[in-house]
Enzyme design. Structure first.
Site, PDB file in Angstrom:
ATOM      1  N   CYS A 130      16.049  14.831   8.531  1.00 23.77           N
ATOM      2  CA  CYS A 130      17.386  14.353   8.915  1.00 23.77           C
ATOM      3  C   CYS A 130      17.968  13.358   7.902  1.00 23.77           C
ATOM      4  O   CYS A 130      19.149  13.441   7.543  1.00 23.77           O
ATOM      5  CB  CYS A 130      17.343  13.728  10.307  1.00 23.77           C
ATOM      6  SG  CYS A 130      15.915  12.685  10.601  1.00 23.77           S
ATOM      7  N   HIS A 254      21.782   7.999  12.115  1.00 24.82           N
ATOM      8  CA  HIS A 254      21.119   7.285  11.024  1.00 24.82           C
ATOM      9  C   HIS A 254      22.158   6.681  10.084  1.00 24.82           C
ATOM     10  O   HIS A 254      23.159   7.319   9.752  1.00 24.82           O
ATOM     11  CB  HIS A 254      20.287   8.260  10.159  1.00 24.82           C
ATOM     12  CG  HIS A 254      19.067   8.802  10.822  1.00 24.82           C
ATOM     13  ND1 HIS A 254      18.583   8.359  12.030  1.00 24.82           N
ATOM     14  CD2 HIS A 254      18.205   9.771  10.402  1.00 24.82           C
ATOM     15  CE1 HIS A 254      17.475   9.036  12.329  1.00 24.82           C
ATOM     16  NE2 HIS A 254      17.236   9.893  11.364  1.00 24.82           N
TER      17      HIS A 254
END
Ligand code: A2P
Length: 350
Positions: A130, A254
Site C-alpha cells: 500500500c 497513509h
C-alpha cells in the site's frame, strides 16, 4: 457478446477483501458469478454484491474450479497455498499479499505506472504494498518528465494496513485508555513478532519484522518494489531509495513525507505541479495560504492519491519535498487490484 467472468475473492471477510467486493461491484467488469472465500471461521457469513446476498465459503483448492479471476488478500501463506491451485485450474490471480511480488515471473503493477508489464504474467499479477503504490503514483509522472535520482521517504501508516483485527485492537485501546483502563496489545506492531505495543496515543516505528540490516521488511518492500515498478529491476542502482516506515494512530489513510531529487536540475515547483495536475490518479491539494493539504480523513473512501506541501529544498538543487496521502485499503489495495483486473481485460489478457 462481451465475456462475463466468474470471480473469486479470497479473504472476502477481511479489511481489504470487503473493499474488493465493493470495488468489483462498482467496476466495469462484467461479472457472471462471485465466490466469496475465507477461512472456516467465517464460512456461512453473508455479504452483498450488486444487490445479491452471497454466502462466504471455506476455501479449498476446488473452490477455484471454473473461476476466471481471483482477487486475493488473505495473507501471504494463504496465497502461496491456494493461488497455484487457482492457476492450475485456469484462473488469473491478482494478489494483494507480498507472496509473489519479487518473483521475476510475476508482474508487480500499478496501472498508472506500468500497465505494460501485465502481458508478462504467468497466471499471477502482484499488487504492490500500500505505501509503495501511492508513492509511485505521485512520483512516476515526475520521473517521466524530469528523471529521478533519489527518494527518501518517511511513512505515517494507518492501523488498517495491518488488517481488520489490528484496526479493532487499535479502537479498543483508544476506548480503554480514555476509560482509564490499561491498554492491551496482541497484534501490533506486527502479528508474527514476539513483543506487542499499543498503537493508540503512540507511534510505532516498526511495520513488519526486522531484517538483519536494521531495516524493517516494510522498508525493504518500499525500496525494492519501487525499483521493480519504476525501473523493472528490484535492485536497480541508478534510482536510490531509502525508507522509514511508522505506524500511526489513524484508522485509514497513509501519509508519506517524500523527499526526492530529479535529474533535470532546472525543474521548478511550478513545473512539477503542472505535471502532477494532469497525472492519472493524482489530485493536487496544495494551497498553504488557505491551509489546503492532503489529510487521511479526507482521503478515506476515495480512490485518488493526494499530493500537497510541494516545495523545493533550498539547499539542494533539483531536490523537493512533498506530502502524499491515499486510502491504503482502496488505492493501496482493493481498488488497485480491481484496476489491474480491468486493465487485464482491456489488454485482452483475461
Ligand atoms: P476469516 O475472516 O475467515 O479469518 P485481514 O487482512 O483484515 O486480517 O483479513 C484476512 C482475510 O484472510 C480474512 O478474510 C480471513 O478470513 C482470510 N483468511 C485468513 N486465513 C485464511 C485461510 N487459511 N484460508 C482462507 N482465508 C483466510
Amino acid at each position: 457478446m462481451a465475456k462475463e467472468y466468474v470471480v473469486a475473492i479470497l479473504g472476502a471477510t477481511g479489511a481489504v477483501g470487503h473493499r474488493m467486493v465493493a470495488q468489483l461491484a462498482a467496476s466495469s467488469i462484467p461479472v457472471k458469478e462471485v465466490k466469496l472465500l475465507a477461512s472456516a471461521r467465517s464460512a456461512g457469513q453473508q455479504m452483498e454484491f450488486r444487490g445479491q446476498t452471497l454466502t462466504v465459503e471455506e476455501t479449498t483448492p476446488d473452490s477455484f474450479n471454473g473461476v476466471d479471476l481471483v482477487l486475493s488478500s488473505a495473507g501471504g501463506s494463504t496465497s502461496k497455498k491456494y493461488l497455484p491451485e487457482a492457476v492450475k485450474r485456469g484462473a488469473i490471480c491478482v494478489d494483494n499479499t507480498s507472496a509473489y511480488r519479487m518473483d521475476p515471473e510475476v508482474p508487480l503493477v500499478v496501472p498508472e505506472v506500468n500497465a505494460d508489464q501485465l502481458k508478462h504474467h504467468h497466471g499471477i499479477v502482484a499488487n504492490p504494498n500500500c505505501s509503495t503504490i501511492q508513492m509511485v503514483v505521485a512520483l512516476e509522472p515526475i520521473r517521466k518528465a524530469f528523471g529521478l535520482k533519489q527518494i527518501i521517504v518517511s511513512t505515517y501508516q494507518a492501523a488498517s494496513g495491518a488488517g481488520q483485527m489490528a484496526l479493532n485492537e487499535f479502537y479498543q485501546q483508544a476506548k480503554d485508555h480514555l476509560a482509564g483502563k490499561p491498554m492491551e496489545a496482541n497484534i501490533l506492531p506486527t502479528k508474527g513478532d514476539k513483543k506487542h505495543y499499543p498503537l493508540a496515543f503512540n507511534l510505532l516505528p516498526q511495520i513488519d519484522v526486522f531484517e538483519d540490516d536494521g531495516y524493517t521488511h516494510e522498508e525493504w518492500k518500499m525500496i525494492h518494489e519501487t525499483k521493480k515498478i519504476m525501473k523493472n529491476d528490484m535492485d536497480d542502482a541508478d534510482l536510490k531509495v531509502t525508507a522509514t516506515c511508522v505506524r500511526v494512530p489513524v484508522p485509514i489513510g497513509h501519509g508519506e513525507s517524500v523527499y526526492f531529487q530529479v535529474e533535470d536540475e532546472s525543474a521548478t515547483v511550478a513545473d512539477l505541479r503542472k505535471v502532477l495536475e494532469t497525472a492519472p490518479g493524482v489530485v493536487v491539494e496544495d494551497d498553504p495560504a488557505h491551509q489546503v493539504y492532503p489529510q487521511p480523513l479526507k482521503a478515506e473512501g476515495t480512490g485518488d492519491t493526494y499530493v500537497g506541501r510541494l516545495r523545493p529544498d533550498a539547499e539542494n538543487k533539483g531536490a523537493f519535498n512533498m506530502w502524499v496521502v491515499a486510502d491504503n485499503l482502496l488505492k493501496g489495495a482493493a481498488l488497485n487490484a480491481v484496476q489491474n483486473a480491468e486493465e487485464l481485460i482491456r489488454q485482452g489478457l483475461l
